[in-house]
Scaffold this active site. Structure first.
Site, short mmCIF file in Angstrom:
data_model
loop_
_atom_site.label_atom_id
_atom_site.label_comp_id
_atom_site.label_asym_id
_atom_site.label_seq_id
_atom_site.Cartn_x
_atom_site.Cartn_y
_atom_site.Cartn_z
N LEU A 81 -10.50 -8.92 -9.05
CA LEU A 81 -9.91 -9.72 -10.11
C LEU A 81 -9.09 -10.84 -9.51
O LEU A 81 -8.55 -10.70 -8.41
CB LEU A 81 -9.00 -8.85 -10.97
N GLU A 110 -3.90 -3.60 -19.86
CA GLU A 110 -3.97 -2.28 -19.22
C GLU A 110 -3.08 -2.27 -17.98
O GLU A 110 -2.79 -3.32 -17.43
CB GLU A 110 -5.41 -1.98 -18.76
N LYS A 112 -2.56 -1.76 -14.08
CA LYS A 112 -3.40 -1.87 -12.89
C LYS A 112 -3.02 -0.72 -11.97
O LYS A 112 -1.94 -0.72 -11.37
CB LYS A 112 -3.18 -3.20 -12.20
N ASP A 114 -2.94 1.64 -8.79
CA ASP A 114 -3.03 1.31 -7.37
C ASP A 114 -3.57 2.50 -6.59
O ASP A 114 -2.82 3.24 -5.96
CB ASP A 114 -1.63 0.92 -6.87
N ARG A 133 -16.16 1.63 -3.62
CA ARG A 133 -16.40 0.20 -3.74
C ARG A 133 -17.14 -0.36 -2.52
O ARG A 133 -17.99 -1.22 -2.65
CB ARG A 133 -15.04 -0.47 -3.89
N TYR A 222 -13.49 0.89 -17.12
CA TYR A 222 -14.54 -0.14 -17.27
C TYR A 222 -15.89 0.55 -17.41
O TYR A 222 -16.30 1.29 -16.51
CB TYR A 222 -14.48 -1.03 -16.03
N LYS A 308 0.18 -9.36 -10.98
CA LYS A 308 0.75 -8.41 -10.00
C LYS A 308 2.27 -8.37 -10.12
O LYS A 308 2.90 -9.42 -10.15
CB LYS A 308 0.37 -8.84 -8.58
N CYS A 402 14.87 11.19 24.96
CA CYS A 402 14.99 11.89 23.69
C CYS A 402 16.47 12.00 23.30
O CYS A 402 17.28 12.48 24.10
CB CYS A 402 14.37 13.27 23.80
N CYS A 405 17.47 15.92 23.46
CA CYS A 405 17.51 16.74 24.67
C CYS A 405 17.52 15.92 25.95
O CYS A 405 17.62 16.47 27.05
CB CYS A 405 16.33 17.71 24.68
N CYS A 420 8.69 13.21 22.40
CA CYS A 420 9.44 13.95 23.40
C CYS A 420 8.55 15.09 23.89
O CYS A 420 8.12 15.92 23.10
CB CYS A 420 10.72 14.49 22.76
N CYS A 426 13.52 21.38 23.57
CA CYS A 426 14.22 20.42 22.72
C CYS A 426 14.58 21.15 21.41
O CYS A 426 13.69 21.62 20.70
CB CYS A 426 13.28 19.24 22.46
S1 IVH Z 1 -11.11 -3.86 -14.20
C1 IVH Z 1 -14.62 -6.78 -12.75
N1 IVH Z 1 -9.00 -2.47 -14.78
O1 IVH Z 1 -8.06 -3.56 -9.39
C2 IVH Z 1 -13.32 -6.12 -12.43
N2 IVH Z 1 -9.43 -2.87 -12.49
O2 IVH Z 1 -8.63 -6.37 -8.14
C3 IVH Z 1 -13.22 -4.83 -13.09
N3 IVH Z 1 -7.84 -1.79 -10.95
O3 IVH Z 1 -11.20 -3.22 -7.91
C4 IVH Z 1 -11.97 -4.12 -12.74
N4 IVH Z 1 -6.60 -0.85 -12.50
O4 IVH Z 1 -9.83 -1.11 -8.23
C5 IVH Z 1 -9.73 -3.00 -13.79
N5 IVH Z 1 -7.18 -1.20 -15.49
C6 IVH Z 1 -7.90 -1.73 -14.50
C7 IVH Z 1 -7.57 -1.54 -13.14
C8 IVH Z 1 -8.37 -2.14 -12.15
C9 IVH Z 1 -6.78 -1.00 -11.20
C10 IVH Z 1 -8.27 -2.18 -9.60
C11 IVH Z 1 -9.73 -1.96 -9.33
C12 IVH Z 1 -10.31 -3.29 -8.98
C13 IVH Z 1 -9.11 -4.07 -8.61
C14 IVH Z 1 -9.34 -5.52 -8.95
#
Ligand code: IVH
Length: 662
Positions: A81, A110, A112, A114, A133, A222, A308, A402, A405, A420, A426
């Site tokens: 994205l 939504e 995001k 991590d 991926r 998705y 972000k 160390c 010790c 160490c 120790c």
């Molecule tokens: S939609 C065509 N929705 O962010 C893109 N991605 O930089 C479809 N991610 O590779 C992704 N939360 O691993 C989507 N609610 C969310 C997400 C999400 C985390 C991650 C995902 C993607 C990366 C995109």
């Protein structure tokens, strides 16, 4: 109900309870009741193997026999994205879309997540494949590992499309992450920097049974396919929840720019209360036709962006650097900072990880440094403000001895950490070794916590693990805070530990890099401690997944006379230093052979075949290589293994042929 119907009904019921527990977070039965149902199903499946089904909830435990991953192409490329970092950029996106569409539109907001992204393919309501991926065009087939994740349905309920792909994120919740890192540090392994790395590292493990232990979670976001039930993203996702997927409750359908901006603002603080890591917000155009009209650039869709969250940053003074000695002797440099407020907590210390990081930052005592709390739990120093360096302070130089010790520190080639080497003298390491020895997954000696161990050590009652077995009730009960009852319990637990099998005893010794799995692999091949002690480097590295660092660490360990004395003492008190089941050797028909077991069997279980192979002098190994003597293949052998075997010309033997041979 006949047996088959009974099994099917139980499977459906257990899947529903899994969904209630792992997806809805609202179980309707107790863990005990759940375990009883699962046990009942296991027993039925064992008694009636003709009804085996790899999608049964009993199969979520994984196996230690996965071959290396096969690379498979994605049907639709996995794109990323466009990232934005400000409200301004979000409104630019909104205006751009408005201009291009020239019509009303809605935005789905939504979180995001991590973690590490995954693509799941379902056909006729059954999970057929899970792919990472990778490079976006092709990824690793990690289906066996994904199957162990309880919030991912193996079979679907309700009205799902015949064939579709669903993508989402695999996550490691914070509490699991912290527990895992604690365990890794106990084993002398480098901790994962953040839950994302831990999740992706876990997905790449070759042993799916270990993946099952790590309790990963998921969120799906998705759906792709030809015949989706609705013409918009939001309803499709809500529908997918009914099929059994874990879909975030935080998803919101927004009708204006302001609504999306409010959503961002709300979650920027609220996300701190979530049990999993998030690093932003994803905004998606809801209508699938509008998505199609907007289309894609080479790298990302025009119908979505990521906002972000700012990694929170602060600037403060570095007062000094101190050094901590871990249980396995690893030295961790820690920055002592002028206290500063960062994401709602006062930060006084930050990890500096190792000497290379200090060198890379060119740190000087007194520097003004930037501290960040990104995906990492412990704040880290990301840079130095050179404009603030008015006086030439002394450069931070890594210690040579160390701090506990005084021993001269060592750093092995290719390793980032200093450690160490004085492991048996120790004090921190002595206590650490004992703590590890008594821990649940090792000798499981209840009643000996950190404080009690420290007391025993300070009173000179123990200085190594063999001393534990010479403890007398009167001496223990005289210690502060301990009474006769606790002393008795400790002695009882010590007595019970003599039944712990060899692989766990080996793990308990705390040899560097010899974790639980490595210990199991070693004891499968070297069936008693003498064989392991006499093993050469070549013999060690020929064991599946034993590399050079592990082999060297084992050789180093046995080179020290104090370790030999220690093991002899432990042997004398009666700990297990040999694999017991394998004691009865039946023949040497399979001597020197490496055999891979794959598929489902009719006459014996996999575990029984493992034992049979060992009883006839062979070794059971996990993955197919040119060194494999043959594959003992049952029904439904994995396609990746089959292909690899054919490529390498490894013989495939049926169950019947094998039984005849032995
Ligand atoms: S939609 C065509 N929705 O962010 C893109 N991605 O930089 C479809 N991610 O590779 C992704 N939360 O691993 C989507 N609610 C969310 C997400 C999400 C985390 C991650 C995902 C993607 C990366 C995109």
């Amino acid at each position: 109900m006949n047996i088959k119907e009974q099994i099917l009904a139980l499977r459906r019921e257990i899947e529903q309870h899994n969904f209630n527990y792992y997806v809805e977070n609202s179980p309707t039965i107790s863990d005990f009741e759940f375990d009883m149902k699962l046990k009942q199903l296991q027993e039925l499946e064992k008694a009636y193997p003709q009804f085996f089904d790899k999608n049964s909830p009993t199969q979520r435990v994984g196996s230690d026999l996965n071959a290396a991953f096969e690379q498979v192409p994605h049907q639709y490329p996995m794109l990323s994205l466009t990232n934005t970092y400000s409200e301004g950029e979000v409104s630019d996106f909104y205006n751009r879309v408005q201009k291009l569409l020239n019509a009303d539109f809605q935005i789905v907001s939504e979180l995001k997540y991590d973690g590490t992204s995954i693509s799941l393919i379902y056909e006729n309501g059954v999970l057929v494949r899970a792919v990472t991926r990778g490079d976006g065009v092709k990824g690793d087939d990690v289906t066996a590992n994904i199957r162990t994740i309880r919030s991912i349905p193996l079979t679907l309920k309700g009205n799902f499309p015949e064939k579709f792909e669903i993508r989402g994120e695999i996550l490691m919740p914070y509490p699991i992450f912290e527990e895992l890192n604690k365990e890794r540090e106990n084993q002398g392994l480098a901790p994962f920097a953040n839950p994302r790395n831990a999740a992706s590292g876990t997905l790449k493990l070759l042993n799916s049974a270990e993946v099952a232990n790590r309790k990963l979670d998921s969120f799906l976001y998705y759906i792709l396919g030809e015949n989706l039930p609705y013409n918009n993203h939001y309803q499709n996702l809500m529908n997918a929840k009914e099929w059994g997927f874990k879909i975030s409750d935080a998803i919101k359908l927004c009708s204006s720019l302001q609504e999306t901006l409010d959503y961002i603002k709300f979650w920027d603080t609220e996300r701190k209360n979530l049990p999993v890591a998030t690093d932003g917000i994803v905004l998606k155009i809801n209508d699938l036709m509008q998505q199609k009209n907007l289309g894609f650039t080479a790298k990302s869709p025009r119908w979505a962006i990521a906002y972000k969250f700012q990694a929170e940053k602060a600037i403060t003074r570095l007062n000094s650097v101190s050094y901590q000695v871990g249980r396995t002797g690893v030295i961790t440099p820690v920055a002592n900072l002028e206290p500063v407020l960062l994401s709602g907590t006062i930060v006084k210390r930050a990890s500096l990880h190792n000497a290379d990081i200090i060198e890379g930052l060119d740190l000087h005592v007194g520097d003004m440094v930037y501290v960040e709390k990104g995906g990492e739990i412990i704040p880290k120093i990301t840079g130095v403000e050179l404009k603030e360096r008015f006086f030439v302070n002394e450069k931070v130089k890594f210690i040579e001895n160390c701090p506990e010790c005084g021993a001269k520190l060592v750093r092995n080639e290719d390793e980032a950490a200093h450690y160490c080497p004085n492991e048996d003298a120790c004090p921190v390491q002595i206590k650490g070794k004992i703590e590890h020895f008594v821990s649940r997954k090792a000798m499981n000696i209840d009643g000996l916590g950190e404080e009690t161990i420290a007391l025993l050590f300070e009173n000179k009652l123990v200085k190594n693990v063999a001393d534990l077995y010479e403890l007398k009730k009167e001496r223990i009960s005289r210690l502060e805070r301990l009474g006769e009852k606790s002393a008795e319990n400790i002695l009882l637990a010590l007595e019970k530990s003599k039944e712990i099998p060899f692989s766990r005893t080996l793990f308990a010794l705390g040899i560097r890099f010899v974790g639980e799995t490595v210990a199991k692999r070693l004891t499968a091949v070297f069936t008693n401690i003498d064989k392991l002690e006499n093993a050469t480097f070549e013999q060690l590295i020929s064991v599946n997944e034993i590399g050079e660092s592990i082999a060297n660490s084992i050789l180093d360990y046995f080179q020290k006379p104090e370790h030999k004395t220690l093991i002899n003492r432990l042997k004398t008190v009666g700990l297990q230093f040999a694999e017991t089941e394998k004691a009865e050797q039946k023949s040497d028909k399979l001597a020197g052979m490496s055999i891979v077991i794959s598929g489902v069997f009719e006459h014996n279980s996999r575990d029984e075949y493992k034992q049979i192979i060992e009883q006839h002098g062979g070794a059971n190994v996990g993955s197919v290589s040119s060194k494999t003597s043959f594959i003992l293949a049952g029904e439904n052998m994995g396609p990746a293994k089959l292909e690899k075997a054919e490529k390498l010309g490894v013989k495939i033997m049926s169950e019947e042929e094998f039984l005849k041979m032995i």
